[in-house]
Design a protein around this motif. Structure first.
Motif, PDB file in Angstrom:
ATOM      1  N   UNK A  82     -18.963  -8.720 -71.640  1.00  0.00           N
ATOM      2  CA  UNK A  82     -20.252  -8.377 -71.059  1.00  0.00           C
ATOM      3  C   UNK A  82     -20.600  -9.414 -70.006  1.00  0.00           C
ATOM      4  N   UNK A  83     -21.349  -9.013 -68.981  1.00  0.00           N
ATOM      5  CA  UNK A  83     -21.758  -9.937 -67.918  1.00  0.00           C
ATOM      6  C   UNK A  83     -23.259  -9.798 -67.688  1.00  0.00           C
ATOM      7  N   UNK A  84     -23.967 -10.901 -67.551  1.00  0.00           N
ATOM      8  CA  UNK A  84     -25.403 -10.858 -67.295  1.00  0.00           C
ATOM      9  C   UNK A  84     -25.818 -12.096 -66.509  1.00  0.00           C
ATOM     10  N   UNK A  85     -26.154 -11.909 -65.239  1.00  0.00           N
ATOM     11  CA  UNK A  85     -26.657 -12.968 -64.378  1.00  0.00           C
ATOM     12  C   UNK A  85     -25.762 -14.214 -64.394  1.00  0.00           C
ATOM     13  N   UNK A  86     -24.482 -14.002 -64.154  1.00  0.00           N
ATOM     14  CA  UNK A  86     -23.543 -15.120 -64.059  1.00  0.00           C
ATOM     15  C   UNK A  86     -23.019 -15.631 -65.381  1.00  0.00           C
ATOM     16  N   UNK A  87     -23.389 -14.983 -66.486  1.00  0.00           N
ATOM     17  CA  UNK A  87     -22.907 -15.403 -67.808  1.00  0.00           C
ATOM     18  C   UNK A  87     -21.946 -14.339 -68.338  1.00  0.00           C
ATOM     19  N   UNK A  88     -20.681 -14.715 -68.500  1.00  0.00           N
ATOM     20  CA  UNK A  88     -19.659 -13.808 -69.013  1.00  0.00           C
ATOM     21  C   UNK A  88     -19.438 -14.097 -70.492  1.00  0.00           C
ATOM     22  N   UNK A  89     -19.600 -13.080 -71.323  1.00  0.00           N
ATOM     23  CA  UNK A  89     -19.392 -13.235 -72.768  1.00  0.00           C
ATOM     24  C   UNK A  89     -18.153 -12.451 -73.178  1.00  0.00           C
ATOM     25  N   UNK A  90     -17.182 -13.147 -73.757  1.00  0.00           N
ATOM     26  CA  UNK A  90     -15.958 -12.525 -74.255  1.00  0.00           C
ATOM     27  C   UNK A  90     -16.015 -12.495 -75.777  1.00  0.00           C
ATOM     28  N   UNK A  91     -15.898 -11.326 -76.369  1.00  0.00           N
ATOM     29  CA  UNK A  91     -15.864 -11.182 -77.825  1.00  0.00           C
ATOM     30  C   UNK A  91     -14.476 -10.707 -78.222  1.00  0.00           C
ATOM     31  N   UNK A  92     -13.721 -11.578 -78.860  1.00  0.00           N
ATOM     32  CA  UNK A  92     -12.345 -11.263 -79.224  1.00  0.00           C
ATOM     33  C   UNK A  92     -12.311 -10.316 -80.431  1.00  0.00           C
ATOM     34  N   UNK A  93     -11.194  -9.641 -80.569  1.00  0.00           N
ATOM     35  CA  UNK A  93     -11.048  -8.671 -81.656  1.00  0.00           C
ATOM     36  C   UNK A  93     -11.107  -9.327 -83.028  1.00  0.00           C
ATOM     37  N   UNK A  94     -10.848 -10.641 -83.094  1.00  0.00           N
ATOM     38  CA  UNK A  94     -10.924 -11.323 -84.390  1.00  0.00           C
ATOM     39  C   UNK A  94     -12.330 -11.841 -84.687  1.00  0.00           C
ATOM     40  N   UNK A  95     -13.306 -11.511 -83.790  1.00  0.00           N
ATOM     41  CA  UNK A  95     -14.688 -11.899 -84.027  1.00  0.00           C
ATOM     42  C   UNK A  95     -15.133 -13.147 -83.295  1.00  0.00           C
ATOM     43  N   UNK A  96     -14.204 -13.942 -82.738  1.00  0.00           N
ATOM     44  CA  UNK A  96     -14.571 -15.151 -82.014  1.00  0.00           C
ATOM     45  C   UNK A  96     -15.215 -14.804 -80.674  1.00  0.00           C
ATOM     46  N   UNK A  97     -16.150 -15.654 -80.238  1.00  0.00           N
ATOM     47  CA  UNK A  97     -16.873 -15.413 -78.996  1.00  0.00           C
ATOM     48  C   UNK A  97     -16.764 -16.612 -78.068  1.00  0.00           C
ATOM     49  N   UNK A  98     -16.590 -16.346 -76.784  1.00  0.00           N
ATOM     50  CA  UNK A  98     -16.578 -17.383 -75.751  1.00  0.00           C
ATOM     51  C   UNK A  98     -17.584 -17.012 -74.672  1.00  0.00           C
ATOM     52  N   UNK A  99     -18.303 -18.016 -74.155  1.00  0.00           N
ATOM     53  CA  UNK A  99     -19.263 -17.809 -73.083  1.00  0.00           C
ATOM     54  C   UNK A  99     -18.828 -18.623 -71.873  1.00  0.00           C
ATOM     55  N   UNK A 100     -18.782 -18.007 -70.696  1.00  0.00           N
ATOM     56  CA  UNK A 100     -18.310 -18.659 -69.478  1.00  0.00           C
ATOM     57  C   UNK A 100     -19.283 -18.399 -68.329  1.00  0.00           C
ATOM     58  N   UNK A 101     -19.340 -19.343 -67.391  1.00  0.00           N
ATOM     59  CA  UNK A 101     -20.025 -19.064 -66.131  1.00  0.00           C
ATOM     60  C   UNK A 101     -19.088 -18.213 -65.278  1.00  0.00           C
ATOM     61  N   UNK A 102     -19.639 -17.236 -64.540  1.00  0.00           N
ATOM     62  CA  UNK A 102     -18.790 -16.294 -63.815  1.00  0.00           C
ATOM     63  C   UNK A 102     -19.489 -15.818 -62.533  1.00  0.00           C
ATOM     64  N   UNK A 103     -18.823 -16.041 -61.388  1.00  0.00           N
ATOM     65  CA  UNK A 103     -19.315 -15.573 -60.083  1.00  0.00           C
ATOM     66  C   UNK A 103     -18.113 -15.045 -59.301  1.00  0.00           C
ATOM     67  N   UNK A 104     -18.330 -13.971 -58.512  1.00  0.00           N
ATOM     68  CA  UNK A 104     -17.212 -13.494 -57.697  1.00  0.00           C
ATOM     69  C   UNK A 104     -17.713 -12.762 -56.459  1.00  0.00           C
ATOM     70  N   UNK A 105     -16.844 -12.723 -55.451  1.00  0.00           N
ATOM     71  CA  UNK A 105     -17.134 -12.022 -54.198  1.00  0.00           C
ATOM     72  C   UNK A 105     -16.630 -10.588 -54.314  1.00  0.00           C
ATOM     73  N   UNK A 106     -17.535  -9.631 -54.340  1.00  0.00           N
ATOM     74  CA  UNK A 106     -17.133  -8.242 -54.579  1.00  0.00           C
ATOM     75  C   UNK A 106     -16.506  -7.577 -53.363  1.00  0.00           C
ATOM     76  N   UNK A 107     -16.931  -7.963 -52.167  1.00  0.00           N
ATOM     77  CA  UNK A 107     -16.515  -7.222 -50.968  1.00  0.00           C
ATOM     78  C   UNK A 107     -15.545  -7.982 -50.075  1.00  0.00           C
ATOM     79  N   UNK A 108     -15.197  -9.217 -50.417  1.00  0.00           N
ATOM     80  CA  UNK A 108     -14.333 -10.039 -49.568  1.00  0.00           C
ATOM     81  C   UNK A 108     -12.906 -10.073 -50.109  1.00  0.00           C
ATOM     82  N   UNK A 109     -11.963 -10.216 -49.192  1.00  0.00           N
ATOM     83  CA  UNK A 109     -10.553 -10.355 -49.547  1.00  0.00           C
ATOM     84  C   UNK A 109     -10.082 -11.761 -49.170  1.00  0.00           C
ATOM     85  N   UNK A 110      -9.264 -12.426 -49.971  1.00  0.00           N
ATOM     86  CA  UNK A 110      -8.834 -11.951 -51.285  1.00  0.00           C
ATOM     87  C   UNK A 110      -9.960 -12.035 -52.308  1.00  0.00           C
ATOM     88  N   UNK A 111      -9.894 -11.172 -53.312  1.00  0.00           N
ATOM     89  CA  UNK A 111     -10.890 -11.205 -54.371  1.00  0.00           C
ATOM     90  C   UNK A 111     -10.661 -12.465 -55.203  1.00  0.00           C
TER      91      UNK A 111
END
Length: 435
Positions: free
Chosen positions: A155-184
């Motif tokens: 899931x992503x919300x205002x620059x916060x990426x939350x990864x929920x693994x199939x074994x139940x563990x969770x990781x939270x990361x900062x996440x920003x990206x350029x949607x329209x520029x190459x290279x992505x």
């Protein structure tokens, strides 16, 4: 023994800044509190961006080349907007570090790590990582690789990426990206990931499928044919032999240590409390105290010109390295706790790459069983230290000369004396009085 200089080596360094509307910025997006953490303040005047750092008051000026590009002199900063979406595809980050090699007189030891994240665009992800070590030198050659991965939902919300693994563990990361520029490309926890296009991924899958068994056979044959390669148990046995040569029980029982050294005309006085991982470095010239840096476990401070500030996390990590590499890294307790990743022997000696305290280090043991060099490969800028002028000091074989290599910079440190297990008065650890 504690190195009095920061680390150095070859590495890729990503410069990432989070600019907030309130005039604050943060350049440590890998920290858990990155959303609230403030490194300093910024201001804009015309096409000039000025950064003022809170910790030491340093000021940096950059040119604003365009609305999404800042010229920082030796590099460019490209705008990465905050977006509530994640691009479909595979994002990859690669990091390389090295120590020794040509011009250093020691064996080359290099490591690389690759991290990848695949997003399917429907809420599922998979991740993989690979760490590889390479050792090369006169009569030495080889390497090793380990891999791991996982999968789950994201899931992503205002620059916060939350990864929920199939074994139940969770990781939270900062996440920003350029949607329209190459290279992505995306910034995840302050590291820059680049997206592979479908053609590149298809080509790699095809190549990987056709050559996987060949690579495995080649790696196995290489390992078996290299008579100098040793197993993990042999590597630890060699380190324990070096432990005995450098002092054995007396080395293991170091509780405190003090020293004096000279570095580029500066006198450095050091105090070390091994039990609590406390280290103090006092720099002076002609009797005048110039600077003090002190590590207290997982944090520290520095004093200069009558002002005190917190040590940067990078410097804290560098100073903590003193307890896991070098002479102190040869203590039996540290050897037993480390995990050997790779070991190769040859005419230049034996190079050992290992993990200790969650970080990667290297030792080079010569044909006399002495530690001729060591390396801190855990930081963004690795440190290579070559030891010489060994002398018996209170039953411990100590190197009185260190050659520290920081990329192309080389600094020689000459030690004048060591004291083993002295009583260090409590007031020694106090902050200096303001002049």
């Amino acid at each position: 023994m504690p190195s009095v200089t920061p680390g150095g080596g070859m590495n890729r360094i990503d410069e990432v800044y989070l600019f907030r509307p309130d005039g604050t910025f943060n350049d440590e997006l890998d920290k858990p509190d990155w959303q609230k953490r403030t490194t300093g303040r910024y201001s804009i005047s015309g096409k000039k961006l000025t950064l003022k750092y809170s910790a030491d008051g340093d000021v940096s000026d950059y040119d604003i080349a365009s609305s999404d590009r800042i010229d920082a002199g030796s590099f460019f900063l490209l705008k990465q907007p905050m977006d509530n979406s994640v691009p479909k595809g595979f994002l990859k980050f690669t990091n390389m570090t090295s120590m020794g090699g040509i011009g250093t007189g020691t064996t080359y030891v290099g490591t690389s790590s690759t991290r990848g994240l695949y997003f399917d665009g429907k809420g599922r992800f998979s991740t993989n990582s690979e760490n590889t070590s390479v050792i090369a030198g006169e009569g030495i050659g080889g390497g090793g690789t380990n891999k791991k991965g996982g999968a789950g939902t994201y899931k992503i919300n205002k620059g916060v990426l939350t990864l929920t693994f199939d074994d139940g563990k969770t990781q939270v990361h900062s996440f920003y990206y350029r949607a329209s520029e190459k290279p992505v490309m995306a910034v995840i926890d302050g590291d820059i990931y680049f997206m592979k296009d479908e053609k590149e991924m298809a080509a790699e899958r095809s190549k990987s499928s056709s050559s996987a068994s060949k690579r495995e056979r080649s790696a196995t044959n290489s390992s078996l044919s290299n008579e100098a390669a040793t197993k993990t148990a042999d590597a630890k046995a060699l380190l324990l032999k070096a432990n005995a040569i450098h002092g054995g029980a007396k080395l293991d029982n170091i509780k405190t240590l003090t020293f004096e050294a000279t570095l580029q005309g500066i006198t450095v006085t050091g105090y070390v409390d091994v039990a609590v991982e406390r280290l103090r470095l006092e720099m002076s010239k002609e009797g005048k105290l110039l600077q003090v840096q002190q590590l207290d476990g997982n944090s520290g401070w520095e004093w200069q010109g009558g002002k005190t500030a917190a040590l940067s996390s990078a410097r804290v990590n560098e100073m903590r390295t003193s307890f896991y590499t070098g002479i102190l890294g040869l203590r039996k307790s540290e050897i037993e706790a480390l995990t050997v990743e790779n070991v190769k022997s040859g005419k230049a000696g034996t190079a050992i790459v290992c993990m200790q305290n969650g970080k990667r280090y290297a030792f080079i043991i010569n044909d006399k069983g002495e530690m001729s060099a060591s390396g801190d490969m855990a930081t963004k800028v690795p440190l290579t230290t070559v030891y010489s002028d060994f002398r018996q000091t209170d039953g411990i074989l100590m190197p009185y000369n260190e050659l520290n290599t920081t990329g192309k910079q080389r600094l020689s440190t000459q030690y004048s004396n060591f004291r083993i297990n002295p009583v260090i008065p409590a007031q020694t650890w106090n902050k200096p009085s303001v002049n």
